[in-house]
Each structure stands twice: as structure tokens, then as C-alpha cells.
Design a protein around this motif. Structure first.
Motif, PDB file in Angstrom:
ATOM      1  N   ARG A 218       3.219  13.925 -13.990  1.00  0.00           N
ATOM      2  CA  ARG A 218       2.201  14.468 -14.907  1.00  0.00           C
ATOM      3  C   ARG A 218       2.139  15.989 -14.802  1.00  0.00           C
TER       4      ARG A 218
ATOM      5  N   LYS B 124       4.045   5.554  -5.509  1.00  0.00           N
ATOM      6  CA  LYS B 124       3.968   5.507  -6.975  1.00  0.00           C
ATOM      7  C   LYS B 124       2.927   6.489  -7.490  1.00  0.00           C
ATOM      8  N   ASN B 125       1.762   6.522  -6.854  1.00  0.00           N
ATOM      9  CA  ASN B 125       0.712   7.454  -7.271  1.00  0.00           C
ATOM     10  C   ASN B 125       1.162   8.902  -7.107  1.00  0.00           C
ATOM     11  N   HIS B 126       1.826   9.177  -5.998  1.00  0.00           N
ATOM     12  CA  HIS B 126       2.320  10.523  -5.750  1.00  0.00           C
ATOM     13  C   HIS B 126       3.341  10.916  -6.824  1.00  0.00           C
TER      14      HIS B 126
ATOM     15  N   ASP C 222       2.390   1.719  -3.393  1.00  0.00           N
ATOM     16  CA  ASP C 222       1.376   2.226  -4.324  1.00  0.00           C
ATOM     17  C   ASP C 222       1.129   3.714  -4.106  1.00  0.00           C
ATOM     18  N   LEU C 223       1.090   4.123  -2.844  1.00  0.00           N
ATOM     19  CA  LEU C 223       0.885   5.528  -2.524  1.00  0.00           C
ATOM     20  C   LEU C 223       2.046   6.377  -3.045  1.00  0.00           C
TER      21      LEU C 223
ATOM     22  N   MET D 178       3.640   9.645  -9.880  1.00  0.00           N
ATOM     23  CA  MET D 178       2.969   9.769 -11.172  1.00  0.00           C
ATOM     24  C   MET D 178       2.254  11.111 -11.270  1.00  0.00           C
ATOM     25  N   TYR D 179       1.606  11.530 -10.193  1.00  0.00           N
ATOM     26  CA  TYR D 179       0.941  12.830 -10.184  1.00  0.00           C
ATOM     27  C   TYR D 179       1.963  13.947 -10.375  1.00  0.00           C
TER      28      TYR D 179
ATOM     29  N   GLN E 241       0.829  -1.206   0.000  1.00  0.00           N
ATOM     30  CA  GLN E 241       0.000   0.000   0.000  1.00  0.00           C
ATOM     31  C   GLN E 241       0.862   1.255   0.000  1.00  0.00           C
TER      32      GLN E 241
END
Length: 134
Positions: A70, A62-64, A59-60, A66-67, A56
Motif C-alpha cells: 500500500r 501478510k499484514n506487513h 498473518d503478521l 500489505m502495508y 499467526q
């Protein structure tokens, strides 16, 4: 962590990845302190729970990231659009100035160019010392 020294979210994310540890992941997962036992008495369920929390947290992160990536890409795309527009404007201005300049002005400008830059060739024929075309 002192985030004032970072300019972009990407820099913050990279800093966090370089300096991550269990307490960082623990803070992301709600403040629980994660302790890992090094002996073999840990049950299978606690190992799975720990693996899930680590997954988890990853993933957090990775999401951070990726944001942040972007967001940085959008900023760079906008800068590219602005630079292309500015370049086009300068090219149009340069073309206009070339058409309005007299041959004497163009020759004077070309003589000022640095030696590394080749002067654009003109369509005029070379002249002999007496002024007649060669």
C-alpha cells in the motif's frame, strides 16, 4: 539483517519472505524458540498450538507485506500525478512555442528531426521550382 541495503519497505518484506525460517517466525511471535519433533509422540494439542503460531506468523507477514505494498502504491500514485502534471505543462509549452514560431523556424526544426521520427505534415501546398503552387 542489514536493512541499509534496502530502499523500500517492500524490498525488506520480500527479503524476509525469501529468507524466512522457523527462527524468523519465532522472533515475530515473542522470541519463543519453536521446536518441532519429528517423531509421532507429539500430542494433538501441541500440533494445534504450533499450527496456530505458524498461522499467526503468516498473518503478521501478510499484514506487513500489505502495508508495504500500500505504501509503495501511494508513492507510485504520487509519482504518476507529478509526471502527468509535468507532461501537461510540457504539452502546453510545446503548443505555445509552435504557435509563436515562424514557418521558417518550424521547417528548420523539422529538418533536424531524426529519420526515425516522421515530420508532422504541414498544410502548405508543394511548390514548383519556379515558386508557383503545384
Amino acid at each position: 539483517m542489514n536493512t541499509e541495503m534496502f530502499q523500500t519497505p517492500m524490498e525488506v518484506a520480500v527479503y524476509q519472505l525469501h529468507n524466512f525460517n522457523i527462527s524468523f517466525f519465532s522472533s515475530l511471535l515473542g522470541g519463543d524458540v519453536v521446536s518441532v519433533k519429528l517423531d509421532n509422540s507429539a500430542s494433538g494439542a501441541s500440533v494445534v498450538a504450533l499450527d496456530n503460531k505458524i498461522e499467526q506468523a503468516m498473518d503478521l507477514v501478510k499484514n506487513h507485506l500489505m502495508y508495504a505494498v500500500r505504501e509503495e502504491v501511494e508513492i507510485l500514485k504520487e509519482q504518476i500525478r507529478e509526471l502527468v502534471e509535468k507532461n501537461s505543462q510540457l504539452e502546453r509549452e510545446n503548443t505555445l512555442l509552435k504557435t509563436l514560431a515562424s514557418p521558417e523556424q518550424l521547417e528548420k526544426f523539422q529538418s533536424r528531426l531524426s529519420p526515425e521520427e516522421p515530420a508532422p505534415e504541414t498544410s502548405q501546398s508543394p511548390e514548383a521550382p519556379d515558386g508557383s503552387a503545384v
